[in-house]
Every structure is written in structure tokens, then in C-alpha cells.
Design a protein around this motif. Structure first.
Motif, PDB file in Angstrom:
ATOM      1  N   ILE A  68       0.833  -1.203   0.000  1.00 47.97           N
ATOM      2  CA  ILE A  68       0.000   0.000   0.000  1.00 47.97           C
ATOM      3  C   ILE A  68       0.867   1.253   0.000  1.00 47.97           C
ATOM      4  CG2 ILE A  68      -1.744   1.291   1.283  1.00 47.97           C
ATOM      5  CD1 ILE A  68      -2.740  -1.271  -0.104  1.00 47.97           C
ATOM      6  N   ARG A  69       1.950   1.226   0.756  1.00 46.65           N
ATOM      7  CA  ARG A  69       2.841   2.393   0.802  1.00 46.65           C
ATOM      8  C   ARG A  69       3.418   2.677  -0.583  1.00 46.65           C
ATOM      9  NH1 ARG A  69       8.180   1.932   2.397  1.00 46.65           N
ATOM     10  NH2 ARG A  69       7.651   0.060   3.592  1.00 46.65           N
ATOM     11  N   GLU A  70       3.879   1.624  -1.260  1.00 46.16           N
ATOM     12  CA  GLU A  70       4.454   1.815  -2.595  1.00 46.16           C
ATOM     13  C   GLU A  70       3.384   2.232  -3.596  1.00 46.16           C
ATOM     14  OE1 GLU A  70       6.362  -1.882  -3.373  1.00 46.16           O
ATOM     15  OE2 GLU A  70       8.151  -1.392  -2.171  1.00 46.16           O
ATOM     16  N   LEU A  71       2.184   1.703  -3.443  1.00 43.17           N
ATOM     17  CA  LEU A  71       1.083   2.088  -4.325  1.00 43.17           C
ATOM     18  C   LEU A  71       0.775   3.575  -4.178  1.00 43.17           C
ATOM     19  CD1 LEU A  71      -1.113   1.021  -6.308  1.00 43.17           C
ATOM     20  CD2 LEU A  71      -2.568   0.645  -4.313  1.00 43.17           C
ATOM     21  N   CYS A  72       0.754   4.044  -2.945  1.00 40.68           N
ATOM     22  CA  CYS A  72       0.489   5.466  -2.696  1.00 40.68           C
ATOM     23  C   CYS A  72       1.620   6.333  -3.241  1.00 40.68           C
ATOM     24  CB  CYS A  72       0.310   5.711  -1.199  1.00 40.68           C
ATOM     25  SG  CYS A  72      -1.188   4.978  -0.503  1.00 40.68           S
ATOM     26  N   GLU A  73       2.849   5.864  -3.079  1.00 39.82           N
ATOM     27  CA  GLU A  73       3.991   6.631  -3.587  1.00 39.82           C
ATOM     28  C   GLU A  73       3.930   6.761  -5.102  1.00 39.82           C
ATOM     29  OE1 GLU A  73       7.340   4.534  -2.077  1.00 39.82           O
ATOM     30  OE2 GLU A  73       7.172   5.363  -0.043  1.00 39.82           O
ATOM     31  N   GLN A  74       3.524   5.687  -5.775  1.00 42.12           N
ATOM     32  CA  GLN A  74       3.402   5.742  -7.233  1.00 42.12           C
ATOM     33  C   GLN A  74       2.362   6.762  -7.668  1.00 42.12           C
ATOM     34  OE1 GLN A  74       2.515   1.721  -8.413  1.00 42.12           O
ATOM     35  NE2 GLN A  74       4.459   0.915  -7.637  1.00 42.12           N
ATOM     36  N   ARG A  75       1.330   6.914  -6.866  1.00 42.57           N
ATOM     37  CA  ARG A  75       0.278   7.886  -7.174  1.00 42.57           C
ATOM     38  C   ARG A  75       0.640   9.299  -6.735  1.00 42.57           C
ATOM     39  NH1 ARG A  75      -5.108   7.284  -7.551  1.00 42.57           N
ATOM     40  NH2 ARG A  75      -5.332   8.835  -5.885  1.00 42.57           N
ATOM     41  N   GLY A  76       1.717   9.417  -5.963  1.00 45.28           N
ATOM     42  CA  GLY A  76       2.030  10.708  -5.368  1.00 45.28           C
ATOM     43  C   GLY A  76       1.046  11.071  -4.278  1.00 45.28           C
ATOM     44  N   ASP A  77       0.519  10.048  -3.614  1.00 50.30           N
ATOM     45  CA  ASP A  77      -0.523  10.227  -2.599  1.00 50.30           C
ATOM     46  C   ASP A  77       0.117  10.139  -1.212  1.00 50.30           C
ATOM     47  OD1 ASP A  77      -2.910  10.476  -1.354  1.00 50.30           O
ATOM     48  OD2 ASP A  77      -3.754   8.572  -1.997  1.00 50.30           O
ATOM     49  N   TYR A  78       0.148  11.243  -0.502  1.00 49.84           N
ATOM     50  CA  TYR A  78       0.792  11.302   0.809  1.00 49.84           C
ATOM     51  C   TYR A  78      -0.247  11.153   1.913  1.00 49.84           C
ATOM     52  CZ  TYR A  78       3.414  13.108   4.807  1.00 49.84           C
ATOM     53  OH  TYR A  78       4.010  13.256   6.035  1.00 49.84           O
ATOM     54  N   ASN A  79       0.158  10.475   3.004  1.00 52.39           N
ATOM     55  CA  ASN A  79      -0.723  10.295   4.155  1.00 52.39           C
ATOM     56  C   ASN A  79       0.108  10.519   5.415  1.00 52.39           C
ATOM     57  OD1 ASN A  79      -2.298   9.275   6.308  1.00 52.39           O
ATOM     58  ND2 ASN A  79      -3.339   7.821   4.956  1.00 52.39           N
ATOM     59  N   ALA A  80      -0.149  11.610   6.109  1.00 49.87           N
ATOM     60  CA  ALA A  80       0.640  11.961   7.293  1.00 49.87           C
ATOM     61  C   ALA A  80       0.516  10.900   8.383  1.00 49.87           C
ATOM     62  CB  ALA A  80       0.190  13.318   7.832  1.00 49.87           C
ATOM     63  N   PHE A  81      -0.634  10.271   8.492  1.00 49.44           N
ATOM     64  CA  PHE A  81      -0.841   9.276   9.545  1.00 49.44           C
ATOM     65  C   PHE A  81      -0.025   8.011   9.269  1.00 49.44           C
ATOM     66  CE2 PHE A  81      -4.970  11.609   9.178  1.00 49.44           C
ATOM     67  CZ  PHE A  81      -4.767  12.413  10.289  1.00 49.44           C
ATOM     68  N   HIS A  82       0.028   7.619   8.013  1.00 45.55           N
ATOM     69  CA  HIS A  82       0.855   6.469   7.641  1.00 45.55           C
ATOM     70  C   HIS A  82       2.332   6.801   7.876  1.00 45.55           C
ATOM     71  CE1 HIS A  82       1.377   2.975   4.514  1.00 45.55           C
ATOM     72  NE2 HIS A  82       2.163   2.838   5.558  1.00 45.55           N
TER      73      HIS A  82
END
Length: 764
Positions: free
Chosen positions: A657-671
Motif C-alpha cells: 500500500i505504501r508503494e502504491l500510494c507513492e506511485q500515485r504521489g498520494d501522501y498520508n501523514a498518519f501512515h
């Protein structure tokens, strides 16, 4: 002893001996149920280490015009009693036998010591066993050494005076014989050897060894000629059975006890990643909600047209204004019940009579379109006039049906394609809502049904599932958000013709329309939470409900009751436990001024925040230990019973999930905070290694990111936060448990989930 008494001993682990000329067999089933058909008298003796292949070789020879004299199944044992030297002696003294076939496996030097005076074809198998380190198969088939398959091949090449193995492409043989390594090459090798000895076959060939398939399907793939084998008519009585199977619509899985078993889901014990019908939850996290609906019930993800069909079918059932389903759900909600009990109240209303019309319509359509030989349910060129319309009056009515018209308009707006819907619209009168729903679901199911990947019963149940899914999503929203023609801010036209299921479910959950980042987080959660295997408490409840109804009479299984079984087996620990992670994160970030958790430039020092959290936790642990208490609460979302013993531990689901979000440029402060937290625990000496951030933390981080703005605005009270965390678990697990219900209904046995009394314990 046998030699002293003049007695031949066969075996002891073989199938004995058979004499085709005298129609006698001793010790086993050589020749099968009709040995007279297989063991036709001729001039070839057979000596085989394999009992089964003894008969197979005789059958192959008969196809090529060679009959048999004596067939001996020697077995394969370290102390073989009737070995190749004895066979060679008997062959030399048998006037009936002109040649012999030997089937040899690795192990033993029996063949090396044999002296043959008549032609032989030796089939040596088992090269693969040279890679093993212990005996396999027959007792004497030892691996490696000087008596392995390669060694025996050399023995026979020396005996027969050939320099290679006989194949149809490179036929190497002599008047003494030939060596083969494939039993299918035995007849050709024997014929070549005997022709060299001026000897013709015993009789005319009775057939060929060419593959003659009774069934065949190219699945729409253009196969090369050598693979595109023609289907032939089976021999009687099998031809009638094949015809019956070809007329059968859908598969019929064999029934078996399904306690703690599933043909739908499983969990990988090493990675802890579950899968549903072969699709891992990591892959599911990247799929649309609509695709997961099809995966759960039809075992495949589907295409864009399928997603349009699913979205319209479910959207037609979410607005419950003025229905008893909504009244029941709201009464349960007003009584203070948890979300699972609220949805169970609505599900109880969607009983068998509510779906009977759609089920009957689906049955009729399956029969009519199967008779019309429909191949592709999206085929715009299909001649709908070829479908028999006699007796279809129940599919239409004299006046327009409001729900039917809304669904048809929604399908048209989405650009969905369906032969069934096109045919239904061509009938005299106005289609009923049940008929349109059945046309949608049968379109979805036609490809897997035609390919016998799903059962007919599963397809006939699809309209009920669509009603149930739509109803439960709708019932999760307060009654005040159900209005005439509107649901959660969407008008019905927009619901059925434009909005995705993720958008609809998000609005039902939170009362607002989602942004793109919210939709991504929501869809990711839905995929991750789809299933946790058949051992999950929620799945056990669903399977138990099916087992209690009796799947051996599947028409008695009530799907809504089975879903209630799933719902009653969820709770604040199994289902609502995501709230613990959200509450923990909310507490850590409450006073730090975080405005937007999706903005990487939020200005919060996450490492310092994590260090303060660890300091408080370390102080708490010390106080509990000093007080003599071993009841120490764990930090939610960190560590895992499987991923725990490395210097730096990782949960592969969190990494994905972390890598998937990084590919999207999707940041999550809680993660990101959780990543800092596990490092801070190690740096402070609270943990002996770097704990993993587990998937529960990911779920909490994704959910809180969606809820953060409503929480900051004060739109969410504490209990509403817990309700949202619980409900977002119920949406996807509803699909996963529907898959278990369908699987158990198709495969299971009555009351198969009960625990035997002998395995139960009484605790005083």
C-alpha cells in the motif's frame, strides 16, 4: 524355495501374469474389466515393472495390429522374484512369442544380466529420478547410482546394437530391437524392428494412438493446426453422457464437508495475504468496487461493461425511502444497536419472496438464451429474434414499472451493453423491475456460466444478491438521507446513470461526496478488507448459517439469513477494531494543528511527535510493571505475530500500500507517522528490533485521512467515528462472505460446520 520346487513366483508387488492365448490371468487385473478385448492373442510377450502400464502397452500394441502371448507384471522390488533373466529364458522357449516389450524403471541390475535371443523393444523411464536422493514410486525404483535410467539406456543400446533412442522423428533400431523412453513410441518401434526381421503385424490395426477428444473448447483463441484437434463422437454409451453434459448449463461442484474449508478464499500462511477466487487482497485493493462484486459471486473481475451493469443494479436498491427495510434499519439504529445489527434488521426484510420474481425471470432467460446458443452476452450482432418468446408474459406488464425504467435509463446513460436487456426491451409491453434486474445479472454471468466456471444456481441467485448488497449499503445511511428521488445528496438519475459504487457507498458512510483522494483511500480499504479466509469469525458465521439451512437442498438456503449470520459474527473487536487505531492516531494528532493529512508540507515534525508518543508509552509500561500488573495495552497498528524476528520488520501488505500510494504521489501523514513510530520505539529501547507497521495501521491511517476534515469541523462525534470504522469493514466483508455463502451452498453438506461432541470441552 521356488527354484527348488520348480515354481515360478511372480511379484510380490505386481499384478501377476496373463496368457492371452489360453485366456487365463493369475494374481491381478491385467487387461482391465474386459481382458478379452485388450489382450488379443498374438506374437508379443510383455514384461513390465508397472502393472498399470502392462495393460496400457497391450492396448497400444493392439491398436497397431500386434497381439500378445504372455503378459507379466513383475512389480519393482529389491528382491524381485521373476526378473528379466527368467523372462528372457522363457521368451526363448516360447514358440508363440516372436518378440517382447520390456517396460523398465530405475533400480536393480536384472536387465543387465538378461540374454535375449529374440527381438525386444525396451522402454526405459525415470530419468527424472536421478535428481532425487531417496526411493520413490515402486519400492525398487531407486534414484541415482549405476542402475539409474541413463545406465539402463546404455545397457540396452549395447545389447541391441543401436546408438540412440527410437523416436518417430529419428527411428534408430536394429534387427535385435530398439530403445524407447516414451510408451507411445513402442508400437512404431516394434513394427520397425519386426519389419527388419521380415515379420508383419498379427492382424490389421484396430485404431490409432492419435488423440481423439470427446470434448473441446478453444475459448475463442485461434489455435495452431496441431493444437486445434477436431472433436469426435464418443463411443456408446459415452456419447449419450457427453451429449447430456454438453446440454448442462453451468458447473456442478462435488459436495463435501466444508467446515473450516473454502473453495472461494484462502490465506497464505507466510505472507498473511488472503485471496478470493485467486485474486490477492493486494490486487483487489487496486480494483473498482463493482469488479469486486463480480469477483465475489462469479469468480472473475470483469470488464468495464460489467462494472456499468453492477453499478446500475446496486444503485437501483440503495434508496430505501418509504420501505420496510429502512423502517427496520432505523428502528434498530434508534435503539442504539451497532452497525451490524442495523444492517441485519434491513437484511431480514429482503426475504425469499422479495426476489422470487427476479429469480424466475433469470431461470427463463437462461433456458431461452441457451437454446438460442448465445455465445457472447455483449454481442450487438446477435439476432434476438432467434430467442423464443412464448411464455414470457411474466417479464412485462401493461404499464411502465418505475424501477425498471430507471434501470434501463441508467444502463443507457452509462453505455452498458447487454443482449438480454435488448431482447427484454423488444418484448410487447413494459419490462418489470424484476426482469430488468435478471437481464442485468444474467448478462454478467453468461461468460462464466457458459464456460461452466460457475453453477446455474449461483447465477439464478444473483438478483437476490444485488438487492441485498444495495439494501445494506442504503441501510447504513440514516433514514433522513433517504428522500423521494434522492439519496445522500444524489438524485436517483445520477445514482443509476453516473455514480460509481465507491462514490455511493462513501456518501452513505460519511454523508459527503468524496474527492479523488478519498475515493482512492476508500477503494483501497474495500479491497484490503474483502476477506481474511474461511477461518475468520465473520466467514464462520456465514458458513454456519448455510450449513444450518442445508445446502444439499440449496433452494432452502436463504441468502439474507446467511448474510445475517455474517453480520452477527462481526463486532467491536472483529470489525470495529479499526476504531482503536483511529482513536490512537486522533489522540496523537489532536493538538498539533494538522490541517491537511494529504499535504506532505504540513509542517508537523512527525519524528518528534513519535518520540513523545513513545515516551508516554514507555512511562505507562513502567507504571504498570511497578504496580505489578501484566495487563499492558499494546500500541495499535505495530508489530505482528508473523513479521517480527528480523532487525527491521515489514508487513508485505503495508509495503504494498505504501508503494502504491507513492506511485500515485498520494501522501498520508498518519501512515508516515506510523513509520516514524516503529523507529522511535526501537531508538528508545522499548522494542528490541524495529517493529513492522501492520495492515491494521494502514487501514486506520487511510480511514482517518478520509475522516479528518469532518472531525476537525465537528461533524463527527466520537461514537460516529466508531460507527464509520465499523461500517467500512462491513461493506467489503459483505462481499467476501457472500462468496463464502455461495461456495458453501454449492459445495457443502447439511450441518457440516458443527463440532463433534468428542471435540467439545466442559469447563467447570
Amino acid at each position: 524355495m521356488g527354484q527348488q520346487a520348480g515354481v515360478d513366483i511372480f511379484g510380490a508387488n505386481g499384478l501377476g501374469v496373463a496368457d492371452a492365448w489360453n485366456r487365463v490371468r493369475i494374481g491381478g487385473a491385467l487387461g482391465g474389466d474386459a481382458p478379452g478385448d485388450t489382450l488379443r492373442p498374438g506374437s508379443i510377450a510383455i514384461f513390465s515393472n508397472s502393472g498399470g502400464f502392462s495393460t496400457t502397452i497391450a492396448q497400444y500394441l493392439r491398436m497397431s495390429g500386434w497381439g500378445t502371448t504372455t503378459v507379466i507384471s513383475s512389480g519393482k522390488d529389491v528382491y524381485i522374484h521373476y526378473a528379466a533373466p527368467e523372462f528372457a529364458f522363457a521368451l526363448a522357449n516360447d514358440a508363440r512369442s516372436k518378440a517382447a516389450v520390456l517396460y523398465c524403471e530405475p533400480g536393480g541390475y536384472y536387465e543387465l544380466d538378461a540374454t535375449f535371443t529374440k527381438p525386444i523393444v525396451a522402454c526405459v523411464v525415470g530419468r527424472w529420478k536421478s535428481k532425487l536422493t531417496r526411493a520413490v514410486g515402486h519400492a525398487g525404483a531407486m534414484a541415482g547410482g549405476e542402475d539409474d535410467a541413463l545406465a539402463k539406456e546404455r545397457w540396452f543400446m549395447d545389447k541391441l546394437g543401436v546408438d540412440g533412442i527410437f523416436t518417430p522423428e529419428a527411428p534408430k533400431f536394429s534387427t535385435k530391437g530398439a530403445l524407447v523412453t516414451n510408451i507411445a513410441h513402442i508400437p512404431a518401434a516394434l513394427t520397425a524392428v519386426m519389419r527388419a526381421n521380415a515379420t508383419m503385424p498379427d492382424f490389421e490395426p484396430e485404431g490409432s494412438l492419435a488423440l481423439k477428444p470427446w470434448f473441446g473448447s478453444d475459448a475463442g483463441i485461434a489455435l495452431p493446426p496441431q493444437l486445434a484437434l477436431p472433436v469426435v463422437q464418443a463411443l456408446s454409451p459415452y456419447d449419450g453422457q457427453v451429449a447430456a453434459v454438453n446440454r448442462q448449463i453451468g458447473c456442478i461442484p462435488p459436495r463435501q464437508p466444508m467446515k473450516d474449508a473454502s473453495g472461494a478464499s484462502q490465506m497464505d500462511a507466510q505472507t498473511q495475504v488472503s485471496s478470493l477466487h485467486g485474486v490477492s487482497m493486494l490486487q483487489a485493493a487496486t480494483q473498482a468496487f463493482e469488479s469486486l462484486v463480480k469477483l465475489a459471486l462469479l469468480h472473475e473481475l470483469g470488464d468495464e461493461n460489467d462494472r456499468r451493469l453492477v453499478a446500475t443494479a446496486l444503485a437501483a436498491h440503495v434508496n430505501l425511502h418509504g420501505t420496510p427495510e429502512l423502517a427496520a434499519a432505523q428502528a434498530s439504529r434508534d435503539a442504539g444497536n451497532a452497525p451490524n445489527a442495523v444492517l441485519a434488521a434491513a437484511a431480514a426484510i429482503v426475504g425469499p419472496r422479495r426476489q422470487q420474481g427476479a429469480r424466475e425471470a433469470a431461470k427463463l432467460m437462461i433456458d431461452r438464451f441457451a437454446a438460442a446458443k448465445l455465445k457472447n452476452a455483449q454481442d450487438e450482432a446477435f439476432d434476438i429474434a432467434s430467442v423464443d418468446i412464448e411464455g414470457c408474459e411474466s417479464l412485462t406488464r401493461a404499464t411502465p414499472d418505475e424501477r425498471a425504467q430507471a434501470m434501463l435509463a441508467g444502463l443507457q446513460a452509462r453505455g452498458a451493453n447487454s443482449v438480454f436487456v435488448r431482447w427484454l426491451a423488444s418484448l410487447p409491453g413494459y419490462p418489470t423491475g424484476d426482469a430488468v434486474l435478471a437481464a442485468i445479472t444474467t448478462t454478467l454471468a453468461w461468460a462464466p456460466l457458459s464456460a461452466k466456471r460457475v453453477s446455474r444456481m449461483a447465477v439464478e441467485s444473483l438478483p437476490w444478491w444485488m438487492q441485498l448488497f444495495g439494501t445494506l449499503i442504503g441501510a447504513s445511511a440514516d433514514a433522513s438521507r433517504h428522500e423521494p428521488g434522492r439519496f445522500c445528496g444524489f438524485d436517483d438519475t445520477e445514482l443509476l446513470g453516473q455514480r460509481s459504487l465507491a462514490e455511493i457507498a462513501f456518501a452513505a458512510l460519511l454523508g459527503v461526496q468524496p474527492a479523488d483522494d478519498d475515493l482512492f483511500a476508500f477503494q483501497t480499504l474495500v479491497g484490503l478488507l474483502l476477506t481474511n479466509g474461511p477461518g475468520a469469525i465473520s466467514a464462520q458465521g456465514a458458513k454456519g448459517a448455510v450449513s444450518a439451512d442445508g445446502p444439499e437442498n440449496p433452494e432452502r438456503v436463504q441468502l439474507n439469513k446467511a448474510l445475517i449470520g455474517f453480520l452477527t459474527h462481526t463486532g467491536y473487536t472483529h470489525g470495529g477494531n479499526g476504531y482503536e487505531g483511529i482513536a490512537f492516531l486522533n489522540e496523537q494528532f489532536r493538538d498539533v494543528g494538522l490541517a491537511d493529512p494529504s499535504n506532505p508540507h504540513h509542517g508537523i515534525d512527525l519524528q518528534a511527535l513519535a518520540a513523545r508518543s513513545v515516551e508516554r508509552y514507555a512511562r505507562y509500561k513502567a507504571e504498570r510493571k511497578n504496580a505489578g500488573s501484566l495487563d499492558i495495552a499494546k500500541l495499535p497498528g505495530v508489530n505482528h505475530p508473523v513479521f517480527k524476528d528480523k532487525p527491521v520488520n515489514l508487513d508485505p501488505r503495508e509495503v504494498f500500500i505504501r508503494e502504491l500510494c507513492e506511485q500515485r504521489g498520494d501522501y498520508n501523514a498518519f501512515h508516515a507517522y506510523y513509520r516514524c513510530l516503529v523507529q522511535a520505539l526501537f531508538d528508545a529501547g522499548v522494542s528490541r528490533n524495529v517493529y513492522c507497521v501492520n495492515v491494521d495501521a494502514v487501514i486506520a491511517a487511510l480511514l482517518l485521512k478520509m475522516l479528518w476534515q469532518p472531525i476537525r469541523r465537528g461533524d463527527f462525534a466520537e461514537h460516529e467515528l466508531e460507527t464509520a470504522a465499523f461500517t467500512i469493514f462491513l461493506y467489503p466483508r459483505m462481499l467476501g462472505c457472500a462468496a463464502e455463502i455461495d461456495d458453501h451452498m454449492n459445495r457443502g453438506r447439511n450441518m457440516d460446520t458443527r463440532t463433534p461432541a468428542s471435540q467439545c470441552r466442559f469447563v467447570a
